[in-house]
Design a protein around this motif. Structure first.
Motif, PDB file in Angstrom:
ATOM      1  N   VAL A  29      50.175   4.998-125.514  1.00 50.63           N
ATOM      2  CA  VAL A  29      48.738   4.811-125.274  1.00 50.63           C
ATOM      3  C   VAL A  29      48.274   3.496-125.881  1.00 50.63           C
ATOM      4  CG1 VAL A  29      46.443   5.679-125.831  1.00 50.63           C
ATOM      5  CG2 VAL A  29      48.202   7.262-125.025  1.00 50.63           C
ATOM      6  N   ALA A  30      48.711   3.221-127.125  1.00 45.61           N
ATOM      7  CA  ALA A  30      48.323   1.972-127.794  1.00 45.61           C
ATOM      8  C   ALA A  30      48.863   0.765-127.041  1.00 45.61           C
ATOM      9  CB  ALA A  30      48.822   1.970-129.232  1.00 45.61           C
ATOM     10  N   THR A  31      50.109   0.868-126.548  1.00 44.74           N
ATOM     11  CA  THR A  31      50.705  -0.222-125.789  1.00 44.74           C
ATOM     12  C   THR A  31      49.954  -0.464-124.491  1.00 44.74           C
ATOM     13  OG1 THR A  31      52.896   0.254-126.720  1.00 44.74           O
ATOM     14  CG2 THR A  31      52.815  -1.062-124.699  1.00 44.74           C
ATOM     15  N   ALA A  32      49.592   0.627-123.812  1.00 38.14           N
ATOM     16  CA  ALA A  32      48.846   0.507-122.558  1.00 38.14           C
ATOM     17  C   ALA A  32      47.469  -0.109-122.798  1.00 38.14           C
ATOM     18  CB  ALA A  32      48.711   1.871-121.889  1.00 38.14           C
ATOM     19  N   GLU A  33      46.800   0.301-123.880  1.00 38.40           N
ATOM     20  CA  GLU A  33      45.471  -0.233-124.198  1.00 38.40           C
ATOM     21  C   GLU A  33      45.558  -1.714-124.562  1.00 38.40           C
ATOM     22  OE1 GLU A  33      41.530  -0.483-124.413  1.00 38.40           O
ATOM     23  OE2 GLU A  33      42.663   1.267-123.718  1.00 38.40           O
ATOM     24  N   ALA A  34      46.612  -2.085-125.304  1.00 39.15           N
ATOM     25  CA  ALA A  34      46.797  -3.497-125.651  1.00 39.15           C
ATOM     26  C   ALA A  34      47.038  -4.334-124.399  1.00 39.15           C
ATOM     27  CB  ALA A  34      47.956  -3.647-126.628  1.00 39.15           C
ATOM     28  N   GLY A  35      47.822  -3.789-123.470  1.00 39.13           N
ATOM     29  CA  GLY A  35      48.064  -4.486-122.210  1.00 39.13           C
ATOM     30  C   GLY A  35      46.801  -4.631-121.398  1.00 39.13           C
ATOM     31  N   ARG A  36      45.985  -3.558-121.375  1.00 33.39           N
ATOM     32  CA  ARG A  36      44.714  -3.594-120.649  1.00 33.39           C
ATOM     33  C   ARG A  36      43.777  -4.636-121.260  1.00 33.39           C
ATOM     34  NH1 ARG A  36      41.533   0.139-117.651  1.00 33.39           N
ATOM     35  NH2 ARG A  36      43.199   1.682-117.840  1.00 33.39           N
ATOM     36  N   LEU A  37      43.740  -4.690-122.603  1.00 33.02           N
ATOM     37  CA  LEU A  37      42.882  -5.644-123.295  1.00 33.02           C
ATOM     38  C   LEU A  37      43.306  -7.078-122.999  1.00 33.02           C
ATOM     39  CD1 LEU A  37      40.592  -6.079-125.371  1.00 33.02           C
ATOM     40  CD2 LEU A  37      42.326  -5.970-127.167  1.00 33.02           C
ATOM     41  N   THR A  38      44.624  -7.329-123.035  1.00 30.97           N
ATOM     42  CA  THR A  38      45.132  -8.662-122.743  1.00 30.97           C
ATOM     43  C   THR A  38      44.821  -9.071-121.315  1.00 30.97           C
ATOM     44  OG1 THR A  38      46.926  -8.406-124.357  1.00 30.97           O
ATOM     45  CG2 THR A  38      47.208 -10.091-122.658  1.00 30.97           C
ATOM     46  N   GLN A  39      45.003  -8.132-120.384  1.00 29.11           N
ATOM     47  CA  GLN A  39      44.724  -8.415-118.973  1.00 29.11           C
ATOM     48  C   GLN A  39      43.244  -8.696-118.751  1.00 29.11           C
ATOM     49  OE1 GLN A  39      45.856  -5.246-116.325  1.00 29.11           O
ATOM     50  NE2 GLN A  39      45.259  -6.351-114.482  1.00 29.11           N
ATOM     51  N   ALA A  40      42.379  -7.880-119.373  1.00 26.89           N
ATOM     52  CA  ALA A  40      40.934  -8.064-119.225  1.00 26.89           C
ATOM     53  C   ALA A  40      40.496  -9.405-119.792  1.00 26.89           C
ATOM     54  CB  ALA A  40      40.187  -6.919-119.918  1.00 26.89           C
ATOM     55  N   LYS A  41      41.022  -9.763-120.970  1.00 31.07           N
ATOM     56  CA  LYS A  41      40.644 -11.025-121.615  1.00 31.07           C
ATOM     57  C   LYS A  41      41.111 -12.214-120.783  1.00 31.07           C
ATOM     58  CE  LYS A  41      41.079 -11.097-126.022  1.00 31.07           C
ATOM     59  NZ  LYS A  41      41.658 -11.151-127.399  1.00 31.07           N
ATOM     60  N   SER A  42      42.348 -12.153-120.278  1.00 29.36           N
ATOM     61  CA  SER A  42      42.888 -13.258-119.494  1.00 29.36           C
ATOM     62  C   SER A  42      42.113 -13.453-118.200  1.00 29.36           C
ATOM     63  CB  SER A  42      44.364 -13.001-119.200  1.00 29.36           C
ATOM     64  OG  SER A  42      44.898 -14.011-118.383  1.00 29.36           O
ATOM     65  N   GLU A  43      41.838 -12.346-117.499  1.00 29.24           N
ATOM     66  CA  GLU A  43      41.111 -12.430-116.229  1.00 29.24           C
ATOM     67  C   GLU A  43      39.702 -12.971-116.446  1.00 29.24           C
ATOM     68  OE1 GLU A  43      38.305 -11.567-113.290  1.00 29.24           O
ATOM     69  OE2 GLU A  43      38.332 -10.442-115.184  1.00 29.24           O
ATOM     70  N   LEU A  44      39.038 -12.507-117.497  1.00 28.02           N
ATOM     71  CA  LEU A  44      37.674 -12.937-117.795  1.00 28.02           C
ATOM     72  C   LEU A  44      37.628 -14.429-118.113  1.00 28.02           C
ATOM     73  CD1 LEU A  44      34.691 -12.549-118.534  1.00 28.02           C
ATOM     74  CD2 LEU A  44      35.448 -11.719-120.788  1.00 28.02           C
ATOM     75  N   GLN A  45      38.510 -14.888-118.975  1.00 23.43           N
ATOM     76  CA  GLN A  45      38.520 -16.300-119.349  1.00 23.43           C
ATOM     77  C   GLN A  45      38.844 -17.186-118.147  1.00 23.43           C
ATOM     78  OE1 GLN A  45      41.229 -16.544-122.669  1.00 23.43           O
ATOM     79  NE2 GLN A  45      39.728 -15.796-124.132  1.00 23.43           N
ATOM     80  N   ASP A  46      39.774 -16.767-117.305  1.00 20.93           N
ATOM     81  CA  ASP A  46      40.113 -17.546-116.114  1.00 20.93           C
ATOM     82  C   ASP A  46      38.915 -17.643-115.173  1.00 20.93           C
ATOM     83  OD1 ASP A  46      42.664 -17.941-117.017  1.00 20.93           O
ATOM     84  OD2 ASP A  46      43.592 -16.426-115.733  1.00 20.93           O
ATOM     85  N   ARG A  47      38.165 -16.555-115.025  1.00 16.60           N
ATOM     86  CA  ARG A  47      37.013 -16.548-114.113  1.00 16.60           C
ATOM     87  C   ARG A  47      35.896 -17.457-114.629  1.00 16.60           C
ATOM     88  NH1 ARG A  47      33.650 -12.175-114.277  1.00 16.60           N
ATOM     89  NH2 ARG A  47      35.404 -10.975-115.055  1.00 16.60           N
ATOM     90  N   VAL A  48      35.614 -17.376-115.926  1.00 16.84           N
ATOM     91  CA  VAL A  48      34.578 -18.228-116.518  1.00 16.84           C
ATOM     92  C   VAL A  48      34.980 -19.698-116.443  1.00 16.84           C
ATOM     93  CG1 VAL A  48      33.422 -18.825-118.692  1.00 16.84           C
ATOM     94  CG2 VAL A  48      33.604 -16.434-117.995  1.00 16.84           C
ATOM     95  N   ARG A  49      36.236 -19.997-116.735  1.00 15.71           N
ATOM     96  CA  ARG A  49      36.702 -21.381-116.677  1.00 15.71           C
ATOM     97  C   ARG A  49      36.668 -21.920-115.254  1.00 15.71           C
ATOM     98  NH1 ARG A  49      41.683 -19.949-120.663  1.00 15.71           N
ATOM     99  NH2 ARG A  49      40.622 -20.323-122.658  1.00 15.71           N
ATOM    100  N   MET A  50      36.987 -21.077-114.284  1.00 14.33           N
ATOM    101  CA  MET A  50      36.924 -21.514-112.891  1.00 14.33           C
ATOM    102  C   MET A  50      35.495 -21.896-112.515  1.00 14.33           C
ATOM    103  SD  MET A  50      35.808 -20.323-109.692  1.00 14.33           S
ATOM    104  CE  MET A  50      35.805 -18.528-109.777  1.00 14.33           C
ATOM    105  N   VAL A  51      34.521 -21.059-112.892  1.00 13.86           N
ATOM    106  CA  VAL A  51      33.125 -21.373-112.590  1.00 13.86           C
ATOM    107  C   VAL A  51      32.709 -22.667-113.280  1.00 13.86           C
ATOM    108  CG1 VAL A  51      30.734 -20.612-112.897  1.00 13.86           C
ATOM    109  CG2 VAL A  51      32.472 -18.978-112.167  1.00 13.86           C
ATOM    110  N   MET A  52      33.079 -22.821-114.547  1.00 10.01           N
ATOM    111  CA  MET A  52      32.743 -24.040-115.282  1.00 10.01           C
ATOM    112  C   MET A  52      33.335 -25.271-114.596  1.00 10.01           C
ATOM    113  SD  MET A  52      31.241 -25.540-117.832  1.00 10.01           S
ATOM    114  CE  MET A  52      30.910 -24.379-119.189  1.00 10.01           C
ATOM    115  N   GLN A  53      34.572 -25.174-114.160  1.00  6.14           N
ATOM    116  CA  GLN A  53      35.239 -26.299-113.517  1.00  6.14           C
ATOM    117  C   GLN A  53      34.554 -26.675-112.205  1.00  6.14           C
ATOM    118  OE1 GLN A  53      39.399 -25.653-112.689  1.00  6.14           O
ATOM    119  NE2 GLN A  53      39.756 -27.746-112.073  1.00  6.14           N
ATOM    120  N   VAL A  54      34.192 -25.683-111.388  1.00  3.06           N
ATOM    121  CA  VAL A  54      33.580 -25.952-110.094  1.00  3.06           C
ATOM    122  C   VAL A  54      32.183 -26.547-110.268  1.00  3.06           C
ATOM    123  CG1 VAL A  54      32.743 -24.899-107.964  1.00  3.06           C
ATOM    124  CG2 VAL A  54      34.930 -24.176-108.908  1.00  3.06           C
ATOM    125  N   VAL A  55      31.362 -25.947-111.136  1.00  5.39           N
ATOM    126  CA  VAL A  55      30.006 -26.457-111.353  1.00  5.39           C
ATOM    127  C   VAL A  55      30.046 -27.848-111.971  1.00  5.39           C
ATOM    128  CG1 VAL A  55      27.796 -26.055-112.497  1.00  5.39           C
ATOM    129  CG2 VAL A  55      29.064 -24.118-111.590  1.00  5.39           C
TER     130      VAL A  55
END
Length: 227
Positions: A29-55
């Motif tokens: 469970v802890a491993t799955a939650e850590a993986g979910r957290l890493t995935q959520a953080k990576s996806e979020l940062q990539d999306r924000v950076r993409m918007v920043m780059q385009v604007v």
């Protein structure tokens, strides 16, 4: 001669097995939650950076008037090169420019940004008409969802700062500070908290979601009046 296990031995063995399974389950469970957290953080940062780059790319081109290819250079007439409204943390933006990355008959671009809820929408239109750039009509399409802020602070040539690109009759926007903020699409444990944008807007991050913000200054060299 013993032919089996006693009840006590079976109970002890069962207790050990349950303990081992509980530890293993907690680990997975802890491993799955850590993986979910890493995935959520990576996806979020990539999306924000993409918007920043385009604007940022659109703002850097604001007011560019020349299409060049090799020795050929064509000047266009632009009107209303930079417009925007102050929407608190969710500003709107209209940028007009000429780009050599397109063919001559589609060099003039009108780019608009606006929000629909937490979805940032962008419109990129060809407004070329001969050697002029016509007005155009926005046709926005979703750029990124779960965006909490596109907050823009314009820094004027007279040293003032404005929430809109209108620097007055004797000044022009020389740069812009942007804050782009978003929340994770993937739910996580915890989350919550607050963020602050470049103009001092406070954003509340919902529980069960990660939030991330970037602030960056963008130079707009094409807006300087020709002497």
């Amino acid at each position: 001669m013993r032919k089996g296990f006693t009840l006590v031995e079976l109970l002890v063995a069962a207790a050990i097995l349950v303990t081992v399974l509980a530890v293993a389950l907690r680990y997975f469970v802890a491993t799955a939650e850590a993986g979910r957290l890493t995935q959520a953080k990576s996806e979020l940062q990539d999306r924000v950076r993409m918007v920043m780059q385009v604007v940022s790319g659109d703002l850097q081109l604001a007011g560019a008037k020349y299409w060049t290819q090799g020795a050929t250079s064509v000047g266009f007439t632009l009107v209303g090169v930079l417009q925007g409204t102050d929407g608190g943390a969710k500003d709107t933006l209209t940028v007009r420019y000429v780009t050599s990355l397109r063919s001559l008959d589609s060099a003039c671009r009108r780019v608009d940004y606006a929000f629909q809820g937490d979805t940032l929408r962008r419109s990129d239109e060809n407004i070329t008409s001969g050697t002029e750039c016509k007005e155009g009509t926005p046709s926005p399409q979703p750029l990124a969802e779960s965006i909490l802020a596109l907050d823009i602070l314009y820094l004027c040539s007279d040293g003032s700062s404005r929430n809109t690109p209108d620097c007055g009759p004797d000044a022009y926007p020389r740069s812009a500070k942007l804050t782009v903020a978003g929340r994770s699409l993937i739910p996580v444990k915890g989350g919550g908290g607050t963020l602050t944008t470049v103009t001092g807007q406070t954003l509340t991050c919902p529980a069960g979601r990660l939030c991330y913000a970037m602030t960056q200054e963008v130079l707009m060299p094409n807006l300087k009046p020709v002497q």
